[in-house]
Design a protein around this motif. Structure first.
Motif, PDB file in Angstrom:
ATOM      1  N   LEU A  75       5.075   9.784  -1.029  1.00 31.11           N
ATOM      2  CA  LEU A  75       5.275  11.230  -1.206  1.00 31.11           C
ATOM      3  C   LEU A  75       5.025  11.948   0.105  1.00 31.11           C
ATOM      4  CD1 LEU A  75       5.577  13.672  -3.228  1.00 31.11           C
ATOM      5  CD2 LEU A  75       3.076  13.586  -3.489  1.00 31.11           C
ATOM      6  N   VAL A  76       5.800  12.993   0.363  1.00 29.99           N
ATOM      7  CA  VAL A  76       5.542  13.886   1.498  1.00 29.99           C
ATOM      8  C   VAL A  76       5.296  15.276   0.925  1.00 29.99           C
ATOM      9  CG1 VAL A  76       6.616  15.060   3.472  1.00 29.99           C
ATOM     10  CG2 VAL A  76       6.856  12.577   3.201  1.00 29.99           C
ATOM     11  N   VAL A  77       4.201  15.899   1.334  1.00 32.41           N
ATOM     12  CA  VAL A  77       3.859  17.253   0.872  1.00 32.41           C
ATOM     13  C   VAL A  77       3.873  18.189   2.077  1.00 32.41           C
ATOM     14  CG1 VAL A  77       2.152  18.713  -0.282  1.00 32.41           C
ATOM     15  CG2 VAL A  77       2.371  16.303  -0.943  1.00 32.41           C
ATOM     16  N   PRO A 127       0.830  -1.208   0.000  1.00 35.18           N
ATOM     17  CA  PRO A 127       0.000   0.000   0.000  1.00 35.18           C
ATOM     18  C   PRO A 127       0.863   1.257   0.000  1.00 35.18           C
ATOM     19  CG  PRO A 127      -0.634  -1.508   1.766  1.00 35.18           C
ATOM     20  CD  PRO A 127       0.657  -2.012   1.205  1.00 35.18           C
ATOM     21  N   ARG A 128       0.327   2.322  -0.613  1.00 33.62           N
ATOM     22  CA  ARG A 128       1.086   3.577  -0.694  1.00 33.62           C
ATOM     23  C   ARG A 128       0.421   4.665   0.150  1.00 33.62           C
ATOM     24  NH1 ARG A 128       2.105   4.499  -6.975  1.00 33.62           N
ATOM     25  NH2 ARG A 128      -0.170   4.246  -7.040  1.00 33.62           N
ATOM     26  N   ILE A 129       1.269   5.323   0.944  1.00 33.32           N
ATOM     27  CA  ILE A 129       0.827   6.386   1.858  1.00 33.32           C
ATOM     28  C   ILE A 129       1.403   7.713   1.380  1.00 33.32           C
ATOM     29  CG2 ILE A 129       0.988   7.287   4.211  1.00 33.32           C
ATOM     30  CD1 ILE A 129       1.333   4.476   5.238  1.00 33.32           C
ATOM     31  N   VAL A 130       0.592   8.772   1.471  1.00 29.26           N
ATOM     32  CA  VAL A 130       1.083  10.134   1.260  1.00 29.26           C
ATOM     33  C   VAL A 130       0.914  10.860   2.585  1.00 29.26           C
ATOM     34  CG1 VAL A 130       0.686  12.336   0.071  1.00 29.26           C
ATOM     35  CG2 VAL A 130       0.544  10.189  -1.208  1.00 29.26           C
ATOM     36  N   VAL A 131       1.966  11.549   3.039  1.00 30.70           N
ATOM     37  CA  VAL A 131       1.931  12.247   4.330  1.00 30.70           C
ATOM     38  C   VAL A 131       2.026  13.748   4.086  1.00 30.70           C
ATOM     39  CG1 VAL A 131       2.968  12.475   6.626  1.00 30.70           C
ATOM     40  CG2 VAL A 131       3.063  10.272   5.419  1.00 30.70           C
ATOM     41  N   LEU A 132       1.117  14.509   4.724  1.00 26.76           N
ATOM     42  CA  LEU A 132       1.108  15.974   4.620  1.00 26.76           C
ATOM     43  C   LEU A 132       1.627  16.550   5.930  1.00 26.76           C
ATOM     44  CD1 LEU A 132      -0.530  15.220   2.147  1.00 26.76           C
ATOM     45  CD2 LEU A 132      -2.216  16.984   2.727  1.00 26.76           C
ATOM     46  N   ILE A 133       2.559  17.478   5.843  1.00 24.93           N
ATOM     47  CA  ILE A 133       3.199  18.059   7.032  1.00 24.93           C
ATOM     48  C   ILE A 133       3.262  19.577   6.928  1.00 24.93           C
ATOM     49  CG2 ILE A 133       4.633  16.006   7.430  1.00 24.93           C
ATOM     50  CD1 ILE A 133       6.988  17.715   6.245  1.00 24.93           C
ATOM     51  N   SER A 134       3.557  20.213   8.073  1.00 23.83           N
ATOM     52  CA  SER A 134       3.761  21.674   8.052  1.00 23.83           C
ATOM     53  C   SER A 134       4.984  22.096   8.841  1.00 23.83           C
ATOM     54  CB  SER A 134       2.542  22.408   8.641  1.00 23.83           C
ATOM     55  OG  SER A 134       1.387  22.164   7.872  1.00 23.83           O
ATOM     56  N   GLY A 135       5.526  21.113   9.649  1.00 23.04           N
ATOM     57  CA  GLY A 135       6.587  21.565  10.556  1.00 23.04           C
ATOM     58  C   GLY A 135       7.645  20.530  10.829  1.00 23.04           C
ATOM     59  N   ASN A 136       7.881  20.284  12.128  1.00 20.81           N
ATOM     60  CA  ASN A 136       8.971  19.435  12.587  1.00 20.81           C
ATOM     61  C   ASN A 136       8.935  18.031  11.979  1.00 20.81           C
ATOM     62  OD1 ASN A 136      10.974  18.161  14.074  1.00 20.81           O
ATOM     63  ND2 ASN A 136       9.597  17.798  15.798  1.00 20.81           N
ATOM     64  N   GLY A 137       7.732  17.454  11.847  1.00 19.67           N
ATOM     65  CA  GLY A 137       7.625  16.135  11.218  1.00 19.67           C
ATOM     66  C   GLY A 137       7.975  14.983  12.132  1.00 19.67           C
ATOM     67  N   THR A 151       6.696  20.880  -1.965  1.00 16.66           N
ATOM     68  CA  THR A 151       6.274  22.000  -1.122  1.00 16.66           C
ATOM     69  C   THR A 151       5.322  22.871  -1.928  1.00 16.66           C
ATOM     70  OG1 THR A 151       8.379  21.982   0.062  1.00 16.66           O
ATOM     71  CG2 THR A 151       7.041  23.971   0.230  1.00 16.66           C
ATOM     72  N   VAL A 152       4.125  23.072  -1.392  1.00 17.82           N
ATOM     73  CA  VAL A 152       3.142  23.933  -2.046  1.00 17.82           C
ATOM     74  C   VAL A 152       2.646  24.911  -0.999  1.00 17.82           C
ATOM     75  CG1 VAL A 152       1.073  23.982  -3.494  1.00 17.82           C
ATOM     76  CG2 VAL A 152       2.409  21.876  -3.358  1.00 17.82           C
ATOM     77  N   THR A 153       2.863  26.221  -1.232  1.00 16.38           N
ATOM     78  CA  THR A 153       2.472  27.182  -0.191  1.00 16.38           C
ATOM     79  C   THR A 153       1.238  27.965  -0.622  1.00 16.38           C
ATOM     80  OG1 THR A 153       3.790  29.020  -1.077  1.00 16.38           O
ATOM     81  CG2 THR A 153       4.912  27.446   0.395  1.00 16.38           C
ATOM     82  N   LEU A 154       0.410  28.245   0.374  1.00 10.60           N
ATOM     83  CA  LEU A 154      -0.801  29.032   0.118  1.00 10.60           C
ATOM     84  C   LEU A 154      -0.398  30.422  -0.357  1.00 10.60           C
ATOM     85  CD1 LEU A 154      -3.879  29.162   0.261  1.00 10.60           C
ATOM     86  CD2 LEU A 154      -3.670  29.856   2.660  1.00 10.60           C
ATOM     87  N   LYS A 155       0.746  30.904   0.157  1.00 10.71           N
ATOM     88  CA  LYS A 155       1.206  32.259  -0.189  1.00 10.71           C
ATOM     89  C   LYS A 155       1.378  32.402  -1.700  1.00 10.71           C
ATOM     90  CE  LYS A 155       4.782  35.734   0.845  1.00 10.71           C
ATOM     91  NZ  LYS A 155       4.616  36.269  -0.534  1.00 10.71           N
ATOM     92  N   GLU A 156       1.977  31.377  -2.330  1.00  2.00           N
ATOM     93  CA  GLU A 156       2.212  31.495  -3.781  1.00  2.00           C
ATOM     94  C   GLU A 156       0.881  31.573  -4.524  1.00  2.00           C
ATOM     95  OE1 GLU A 156       4.265  27.525  -3.334  1.00  2.00           O
ATOM     96  OE2 GLU A 156       3.703  27.317  -5.429  1.00  2.00           O
ATOM     97  N   PHE A 157      -0.154  30.928  -3.986  1.00  2.00           N
ATOM     98  CA  PHE A 157      -1.470  30.997  -4.645  1.00  2.00           C
ATOM     99  C   PHE A 157      -2.114  32.357  -4.402  1.00  2.00           C
ATOM    100  CE2 PHE A 157      -2.625  26.946  -6.574  1.00  2.00           C
ATOM    101  CZ  PHE A 157      -1.486  26.229  -6.260  1.00  2.00           C
ATOM    102  N   LYS A 158      -2.008  32.831  -3.146  1.00  4.93           N
ATOM    103  CA  LYS A 158      -2.582  34.148  -2.822  1.00  4.93           C
ATOM    104  C   LYS A 158      -1.871  35.237  -3.632  1.00  4.93           C
ATOM    105  CE  LYS A 158      -5.727  33.092   0.270  1.00  4.93           C
ATOM    106  NZ  LYS A 158      -5.908  33.266   1.695  1.00  4.93           N
ATOM    107  N   ASP A 159      -0.546  35.133  -3.729  1.00  3.07           N
ATOM    108  CA  ASP A 159       0.217  36.142  -4.493  1.00  3.07           C
ATOM    109  C   ASP A 159      -0.208  36.151  -5.961  1.00  3.07           C
ATOM    110  OD1 ASP A 159       1.493  36.702  -2.181  1.00  3.07           O
ATOM    111  OD2 ASP A 159       3.422  35.802  -2.704  1.00  3.07           O
ATOM    112  N   ALA A 160      -0.679  34.972  -6.443  1.00  4.89           N
ATOM    113  CA  ALA A 160      -1.113  34.875  -7.849  1.00  4.89           C
ATOM    114  C   ALA A 160      -2.607  35.176  -7.966  1.00  4.89           C
ATOM    115  CB  ALA A 160      -0.796  33.474  -8.366  1.00  4.89           C
ATOM    116  N   GLY A 161      -3.207  35.689  -6.876  1.00  3.31           N
ATOM    117  CA  GLY A 161      -4.633  36.038  -6.917  1.00  3.31           C
ATOM    118  C   GLY A 161      -5.530  34.816  -6.924  1.00  3.31           C
ATOM    119  N   LYS A 162      -5.002  33.679  -6.472  1.00  2.00           N
ATOM    120  CA  LYS A 162      -5.814  32.460  -6.445  1.00  2.00           C
ATOM    121  C   LYS A 162      -6.357  32.201  -5.046  1.00  2.00           C
ATOM    122  CE  LYS A 162      -3.443  30.325 -10.378  1.00  2.00           C
ATOM    123  NZ  LYS A 162      -2.691  29.126 -10.837  1.00  2.00           N
ATOM    124  N   THR A 163      -7.240  31.220  -4.946  1.00  2.00           N
ATOM    125  CA  THR A 163      -7.960  31.003  -3.681  1.00  2.00           C
ATOM    126  C   THR A 163      -7.440  29.761  -2.944  1.00  2.00           C
ATOM    127  OG1 THR A 163      -9.538  29.463  -4.633  1.00  2.00           O
ATOM    128  CG2 THR A 163     -10.035  31.837  -4.864  1.00  2.00           C
TER     129      THR A 163
END
Ligand code: GRF
Length: 220
Positions: free
Chosen positions: A32-34, A1-11, A55-67
């Motif tokens: 994959l780790v995102v 089985p394949r797991i994808v883990v989403l993180i924001s910090g220390n991990g 790495t996908v940041t909300l900031k890059e979307f907000k800066d591009a006028g996205k939601t």
């Protein structure tokens, strides 16, 4: 089985999953780790274990006028596309199609971004679990440990806990997969309580992943 883990910090919870996979205690592959934050130390933990990261940041979307929904849908698409293109050649030739894959499990491990229903709808229900350092319904949302410690100091509670639950649109709600109560002691500082809680988290997140993967295997 394949797991994808989403993180924001220390991990540290990601690390617990990595260790369980490497010791073959957890029969799965972290595909994959995102992270939603550049520089999250969990990215280093993944790289050290040879696990692909994004790495996908909300900031890059907000800066591009996205939601926020644009962000969520982009993360979902990256996960699916990665799983599809990283499927072994043998698989691809056998079934011929390039069906977009979904992981067997997505784990939110210290992930500090509320995912929209649009994201959740991209994956089978019940295949996304979240770790939350509180008992069901006690301290939903951020800073749960600090809020529990304050409540203890005010004499309102004597214990707190940790839970692993299935992710639904309501924050830190959803069917509880596992939970464990943790006593708060008179001599506790916030740090000693956090340490006790994190040790339980590291065990529960692996047990929670095993529980979901074994259910989905059983339902095959
Ligand atoms: C943990 O308490 C987790 O539940 C919370 O963030 C803390 C750190 O998690 N969301 P990690 O070390 O990044 O896994």
């Amino acid at each position: 089985p394949r797991i994808v883990v989403l993180i924001s910090g220390n991990g540290s919870n990601l690390q617990a999953i990595i260790d369980a996979v490497q010791s073959e205690s957890l029969n799965a592959e972290i595909a994959l780790v995102v992270s939603n934050r550049k520089g999250a130390y969990g990215l280093t933990r993944a790289a050290n274990a040879g696990i692909p990261t994004m790495t996908v940041t909300l900031k890059e979307f907000k800066d591009a006028g996205k939601t926020r929904v644009d962000f969520d849908l982009d993360v979902a698409a990256r996960i699916k596309n990665w799983l599809a293109q990283s499927r072994s050649e043998a698989d691809r030739s056998s079934n011929g199609t390039t069906a977009v894959d979904t992981p067997d499990l997505i784990v939110l491990a210290g992930w500090m971004h509320i995912l929209s229903p649009d994201f959740l709808q991209q994956f089978p229900p019940g295949q996304i679990i979240n770790l939350h350092p509180a008992l069901p319904g006690a301290f939903d949302g951020a800073h749960a440990i600090e809020r529990a410690f304050s409540a203890y100091k005010e004499g309102k509670i004597q214990e707190t806990g940790v839970m692993v639950h299935k992710v639904i649109p309501e924050v830190d709600r959803g069917e509880v997969v596992l939970q464990e109560r943790i006593p708060i002691l008179p001599e506790d500082t916030l740090e000693t309580l956090e340490d006790r809680i994190h040790k339980v988290e590291h065990r529960l997140i692996v047990e929670g992943a095993k529980a979901i993967l074994s259910r989905s295997q059983a339902s095959r």
